[in-house]
Every structure is written in structure tokens, then in C-alpha cells.
Design a protein around this motif. Structure first.
Motif, PDB file in Angstrom:
ATOM      1  N   ALA A 124      12.765   5.102  -0.644  1.00 12.62           N
ATOM      2  CA  ALA A 124      13.079   4.308   0.659  1.00 12.62           C
ATOM      3  C   ALA A 124      12.216   3.246   0.866  1.00 12.62           C
ATOM      4  CB  ALA A 124      12.485   5.351   1.987  1.00 12.62           C
ATOM      5  N   TYR A 125      10.958   3.138   0.548  1.00 17.11           N
ATOM      6  CA  TYR A 125      10.284   1.793   0.456  1.00 17.11           C
ATOM      7  C   TYR A 125      10.957   0.752  -0.248  1.00 17.11           C
ATOM      8  CZ  TYR A 125       6.567  -1.738   0.406  1.00 17.11           C
ATOM      9  OH  TYR A 125       5.967  -2.613   0.277  1.00 17.11           O
ATOM     10  N   ARG A 143      -0.480  11.771 -10.117  1.00 15.13           N
ATOM     11  CA  ARG A 143      -1.372  12.922 -10.226  1.00 15.13           C
ATOM     12  C   ARG A 143      -0.507  14.253 -10.409  1.00 15.13           C
ATOM     13  NH1 ARG A 143      -3.419  13.398  -5.358  1.00 15.13           N
ATOM     14  NH2 ARG A 143      -2.519  15.392  -4.844  1.00 15.13           N
ATOM     15  N   GLN A 171      11.047  10.335  -3.088  1.00 14.64           N
ATOM     16  CA  GLN A 171      11.748   9.862  -1.810  1.00 14.64           C
ATOM     17  C   GLN A 171      11.130   8.759  -1.084  1.00 14.64           C
ATOM     18  OE1 GLN A 171      12.326  13.337   0.547  1.00 14.64           O
ATOM     19  NE2 GLN A 171      14.171  13.754  -0.365  1.00 14.64           N
ATOM     20  N   ALA A 172       9.668   8.727  -0.757  1.00 13.19           N
ATOM     21  CA  ALA A 172       8.993   7.682  -0.289  1.00 13.19           C
ATOM     22  C   ALA A 172       9.266   6.439  -0.726  1.00 13.19           C
ATOM     23  CB  ALA A 172       7.578   8.110   0.071  1.00 13.19           C
ATOM     24  N   ILE A 174       0.189   6.931  -6.596  1.00  6.90           N
ATOM     25  CA  ILE A 174      -1.044   7.637  -7.166  1.00  6.90           C
ATOM     26  C   ILE A 174      -0.783   8.992  -7.032  1.00  6.90           C
ATOM     27  CG2 ILE A 174      -3.452   7.999  -6.716  1.00  6.90           C
ATOM     28  CD1 ILE A 174      -3.600   5.099  -5.840  1.00  6.90           C
ATOM     29  N   SER A 175      -0.287   9.565  -5.847  1.00  9.81           N
ATOM     30  CA  SER A 175       0.164  10.902  -5.591  1.00  9.81           C
ATOM     31  C   SER A 175       0.869  11.565  -6.644  1.00  9.81           C
ATOM     32  CB  SER A 175       0.488  11.184  -4.222  1.00  9.81           C
ATOM     33  OG  SER A 175       1.004  12.558  -3.729  1.00  9.81           O
ATOM     34  N   LEU A 196       0.910  -1.174  -0.016  1.00 16.51           N
ATOM     35  CA  LEU A 196      -0.039   0.109   0.082  1.00 16.51           C
ATOM     36  C   LEU A 196       0.868   1.321  -0.004  1.00 16.51           C
ATOM     37  CD1 LEU A 196      -2.854   0.287  -0.163  1.00 16.51           C
ATOM     38  CD2 LEU A 196      -3.207   1.137   2.291  1.00 16.51           C
ATOM     39  N   PRO A 197       2.051   1.293   0.778  1.00 18.84           N
ATOM     40  CA  PRO A 197       2.916   2.627   0.476  1.00 18.84           C
ATOM     41  C   PRO A 197       3.125   2.967  -0.838  1.00 18.84           C
ATOM     42  CG  PRO A 197       3.474   1.214   2.334  1.00 18.84           C
ATOM     43  CD  PRO A 197       2.663   0.495   1.592  1.00 18.84           C
ATOM     44  N   ILE A 218      -0.132   4.352  -2.536  1.00 22.53           N
ATOM     45  CA  ILE A 218      -0.334   5.785  -1.934  1.00 22.53           C
ATOM     46  C   ILE A 218       0.503   6.541  -2.532  1.00 22.53           C
ATOM     47  CG2 ILE A 218      -0.328   7.152  -0.112  1.00 22.53           C
ATOM     48  CD1 ILE A 218      -1.628   4.786   1.747  1.00 22.53           C
ATOM     49  N   SER A 219       1.720   6.466  -2.370  1.00 28.91           N
ATOM     50  CA  SER A 219       2.816   7.587  -3.153  1.00 28.91           C
ATOM     51  C   SER A 219       2.805   7.520  -4.534  1.00 28.91           C
ATOM     52  CB  SER A 219       4.235   7.274  -2.755  1.00 28.91           C
ATOM     53  OG  SER A 219       4.063   6.370  -1.589  1.00 28.91           O
ATOM     54  N   ASN A 273       8.761  14.522  -2.313  1.00 26.62           N
ATOM     55  CA  ASN A 273       8.390  13.694  -1.177  1.00 26.62           C
ATOM     56  C   ASN A 273       7.984  12.184  -1.674  1.00 26.62           C
ATOM     57  OD1 ASN A 273       8.751  15.644   0.789  1.00 26.62           O
ATOM     58  ND2 ASN A 273       6.350  16.067   0.867  1.00 26.62           N
ATOM     59  N   GLU A 274       7.149  12.099  -2.803  1.00 26.17           N
ATOM     60  CA  GLU A 274       6.456  10.993  -3.081  1.00 26.17           C
ATOM     61  C   GLU A 274       7.833  10.059  -3.475  1.00 26.17           C
ATOM     62  OE1 GLU A 274       5.271  13.603  -3.737  1.00 26.17           O
ATOM     63  OE2 GLU A 274       3.062  13.723  -3.406  1.00 26.17           O
TER      64      GLU A 274
END
Lengths: 226, 219
Positions: free
Chosen positions: B200-201, B180, B196-197, B176-177, B169-170, B173-174, B193-194
Motif C-alpha cells: 500500500a505504501y 524478523r 500489505q502495508a 524490519i518487522s 519510515l513506514p 518499520i514494516s 500485515n507487513e
């Protein structure tokens, strides 16, 4: 020993209920009567996270030692965790309805508790899909740890991407708590007594599981002798 | 290193013989895409909705194919031989690279089709392709690990999606964002931010999987 804890818990939790509803003053501006749910929602959510951490710890211990007892501890920790996660979701949902106007609106905290519920659900469906006992324990432990490493993303990353409605009037970003003295007393004693409740429940289940295991070993030995 | 490469090659060859995973994953993507397109019709959806739809199609099509790599080893009973000849970490990485290639192939087909059929206007291809590229690592890493867990369980099909969803899910979520944002702005920094997330994930899930894979694989 356990009886003493039971009495302490009984008195403590009763006092907290009385304190939350009668003694503690209400927050006058925004929350008003809804302040009261705060004394129960936050501790319950805290315990549900605690159970999740403990389950990950016992899963790790199981993989290290291969002792089935640790797997049983991880399992009961998850079982109690799912109970408290449901309680936290329900109380949070009621609170959200009265303050924000809807039961559910995908606030980051709501998302993370929902993920926690999904992980618990997936954990138990994995357990029910494997028949061999040691294999089941191993796979469940691995899954539990795999889920554990993704949790920081829901705590730190998702709130940065999505806007949060969660209360800053009470607990602000610096982690300071603005509470009056009597509110503070009720809140922290509620937190402490809920933790005691957690320890008591967990201890009781642990003893039960241990006894079950001893009994099974005894029966197996007896069958071997015959 | 050589072991990883050999396992990767072996899986590619095996896949070429049957073409099971690639067929399943591609057809699933096309079927879902046309189902979505039919139900939306002439109505042009907002970028927010389109980004979400794109990732839902991507996620569920990858769910239909990624688990095959370990299930195949269990079904043909070659898992035990594989255990003898290679280290667990290189098995994981070999399978991971295979799934990565599978995902990239899926996206090569899916992205142009999605842009054409759904009228999805990407402003910044830089963000979009970077999101896909980094996101693949997370999807393939988590998917391969859950596939390994699943292959040891008795019910395989539905369980894979159920177990993968909370883990992946992370990425969703990132992803999709970030998608967009790729349709809204041109600056790479907007999606920092996305990205990087996602990065990292990917790193965390792959490291954790390598560490934990040993316990799933060896009995």
C-alpha cells in the motif's frame, strides 16, 4: 473582535484549569491524581494534528493558485504545530512516566508524534536550504503534501504491527468515552476552548503575515517609483 | 511509455560511463556492514537485532546513492534540456526505474554478504525476498521524489537523509518487522500485515509522487 475572543479565552481557560484541578472527580482505580493531565494532554495533541492538516490544506491551495500568501499560512501553521507537538510530547511523556514507569517507550502514539516532530524539523530545514522565494514555497508545499500522505501509515498500520500501551481504560476501541458527568464537562469544554485558542492564535498570525506582505508590496512599489 | 524507457536507458548509459552511484552505494554498504560486523564481533545477535541492522545498512547505503540521479542533472546543467524533451511523469518514472535497478543490485550484493558475515538464518526465503521486492518500490519511489526536491536546494548531501527519513519510515518499520518474521516462521500468512502495508505504501507514494512531481520539476 479579537479583544472579545481574548477575554472569552482568558475566562474559559482559567475555568478549565480550576475545573480540572478542583471540580472534576478523579478516576479512582488506575490513574488517581494523574487524571488531571488528561484534560490538557489530549486537547494539545488534537490541536497539533489540526495544525498539521491545515498546513497540508494550505500547501495544496498554494500549489493550486501559486499565491505566496497561502505558503505563508502553511508556514505559520507548521510553526504553531511544532510548538503544540512539543507540548503534547512533553505532557505525554510526563504522563507515561507516572503511569507506565518510563518517559519514553516507543508506543505507536509516541512513535507517530515523534515522526510528526521529525517532519516539522525536515520541513524547516528544507525551507532554510532554498533561497529563492517561489522555489522555496513550491518545494516546501510538495514536501508537506508528501509527508501528509504517509501519515495514515503511522495512524493505522504501525499500531497493528506494534503493541500499544495507550489508554483503553478511558477511550476504548469503539471510540466511546467512559467518563463521569463532571469529567466529561471539563474534558469537552477543554477541547472546545483549546480549539478556540488555536483559532485565535492562527487568526492573529494570519493577520500579521498579511500585513507584512502588504507592507512589502508597498515598499517595493515605492522603490520602483523612485 | 517509450519516453520512460529512453530516459531509463540514458541514465543507465550515463551511469556506465562514470559508475559514480553504483560505486558509492556498494562501497557504503560494504563499509557499514564491516563496521557493524567488527563492533559486534563473535557475539551472535538475536534475529530482532539483525533484522534492524540489515534495514539500517540498506537504508543508509541507499541514501548515499539514490539522490545522485537528479543532482547529476542539475550539476551538468542538463535539467533544462530534459524539461524540453520529456513529460514530467515519464521523467519521474524513468528515474524511478533506474533507482529501482540500483537498489536491486545493492541487495544482490548485500543480502548474501549479510547472511554470511552476520550469521543471519532466514527460515522463509519466500517472505524475505517478497519483503525486499515490495520494499524496493517504496524505497525507490520515496527516494526518487525526495531526490528531486533536494536537487533544487542549495545544500544537498545531509538534507537528503533528513528529508527522506520521516517519509520512508513506514517502509523501515514494516520491513524490519517482516524480516524478523522471515527469520522466525515459515508461513507466508504470518507476515501478511507487513507485506500489505509495504504494498500500500509503495502504491500511494508512487501515485502521490507522480502527481506532485510536476510542481518540483517545472518552474
Amino acid at each position: 473582535m479579537s479583544k472579545l475572543w481574548k477575554i472569552i479565552l482568558y475566562i474559559g481557560l482559567s475555568l478549565i484549569i480550576i475545573g480540572a484541578f478542583v471540580w472534576a472527580p478523579l478516576e479512582p482505580k488506575i490513574l488517581k491524581e494523574y487524571t488531571r493531565i488528561f484534560y490538557f494532554h489530549v486537547p494539545v495533541a488534537w490541536i497539533c494534528v489540526l495544525f498539521f492538516l491545515i498546513a497540508a490544506y494550505y500547501s495544496f491551495q498554494f500549489l493550486r493558485t501559486k499565491d505566496l500568501l497561502y505558503d505563508a499560512y502553511a508556514k505559520i501553521s507548521n510553526e504553531l504545530g511544532i510548538l503544540f507537538a512539543i507540548l503534547a510530547t512533553v505532557t505525554g511523556s510526563i504522563w507515561a512516566k507516572v503511569t507506565w514507569g518510563s518517559f519514553w517507550n516507543w508506543d505507536p502514539r509516541e512513535t507517530s508524534i515523534f515522526i510528526l516532530l521529525l517532519i516539522y524539523g525536515a520541513y524547516f530545514s528544507l525551507r532554510s536550504a532554498v533561497e529563492q522565494e517561489d522555489r522555496r514555497a513550491r518545494l516546501a508545499a510538495v514536501y508537506s503534501l508528501l509527508a501528509f500522505v504517509t501519515v495514515p501509515f503511522f495512524v493505522f498500520v504501525v499500531p497493528r504491527i506494534y503493541f500499544s500501551l495507550h489508554p483503553d481504560p478511558v477511550i476504548n476501541t469503539q471510540g466511546k468515552i467512559h467518563l463521569e458527568l463532571r469529567q466529561r464537562v471539563v474534558f469537552f469544554s477543554s477541547l472546545i476552548f483549546h480549539t478556540v485558542l488555536y483559532l485565535w492564535l492562527f487568526q492573529m498570525r494570519k493577520t500579521q503575515v498579511k500585513l507584512q506582505m502588504i507592507l512589502r508590496l508597498y515598499k517595493e512599489n515605492k522603490m520602483l517609483e523612485e | 511509455m517509450k519516453q520512460i524507457w529512453l530516459i531509463f536507458l540514458k541514465d543507465i548509459q550515463q551511469e556506465f560511463k562514470t559508475r559514480y552511484a553504483i560505486n558509492a552505494i556498494m562501497l557504503f554498504a560494504i563499509v557499514t556492514l564491516s563496521a557493524v560486523s567488527f563492533s559486534i564481533g563473535a557475539y551472535t545477535a538475536t534475529t530482532r537485532v539483525l533484522a534492524a541492522l540489515f534495514w539500517i545498512i540498506l537504508f543508509f547505503s541507499s541514501m548515499s546513492g539514490l539522490s545522485h540521479i537528479f543532482i547529476r542533472e542539475e550539476e551538468t546543467q542538463t535539467a533544462d534540456t530534459l524539461k524540453l524533451v520529456a513529460r514530467p511523469s515519464s521523467i519521474y518514472l524513468g528515474k524511478f526505474f533506474f533507482n529501482l535497478i540500483l537498489l536491486i543490485l545493492l541487495e544482490v550484493i548485500l543480502i548474501p554478504l549479510f547472511i554470511a558475515i552476520m550469521n543471519f538464518k532466514v527460515v522463509s526465503f519466500q517472505i524475505f525476498l517478497l519483503t525486499m521486492f515490495i520494499g524496493n518500490f517504496g524505497l525507490a519511489g520515496g527516494g526518487t521524489m525526495v531526490a528531486a526536491i533536494i536537487s533544487k536546494a542549495s545544500t544537498k548531501g545531509a538534507l537528503f537523509t533528513v528529508l527522506s527519513f520521516p517519509i520512508l519510515l513506514p517502509v523501515l518499520i514494516s520491513g524490519i518487522s517482516a524480516t524478523r518474521k522471515a527469520a522466525e516462521s515459515v508461513k507466508l500468512m504470518d507476515a501478511q500485515n507487513e507485506l500489505q502495508a509495504l504494498l500500500a505504501y509503495g502504491v500511494i507514494i508512487i501515485v502521490a509522487s507522480i502527481l506532485l512531481f510536476d510542481f518540483v520539476w517545472n518552474e
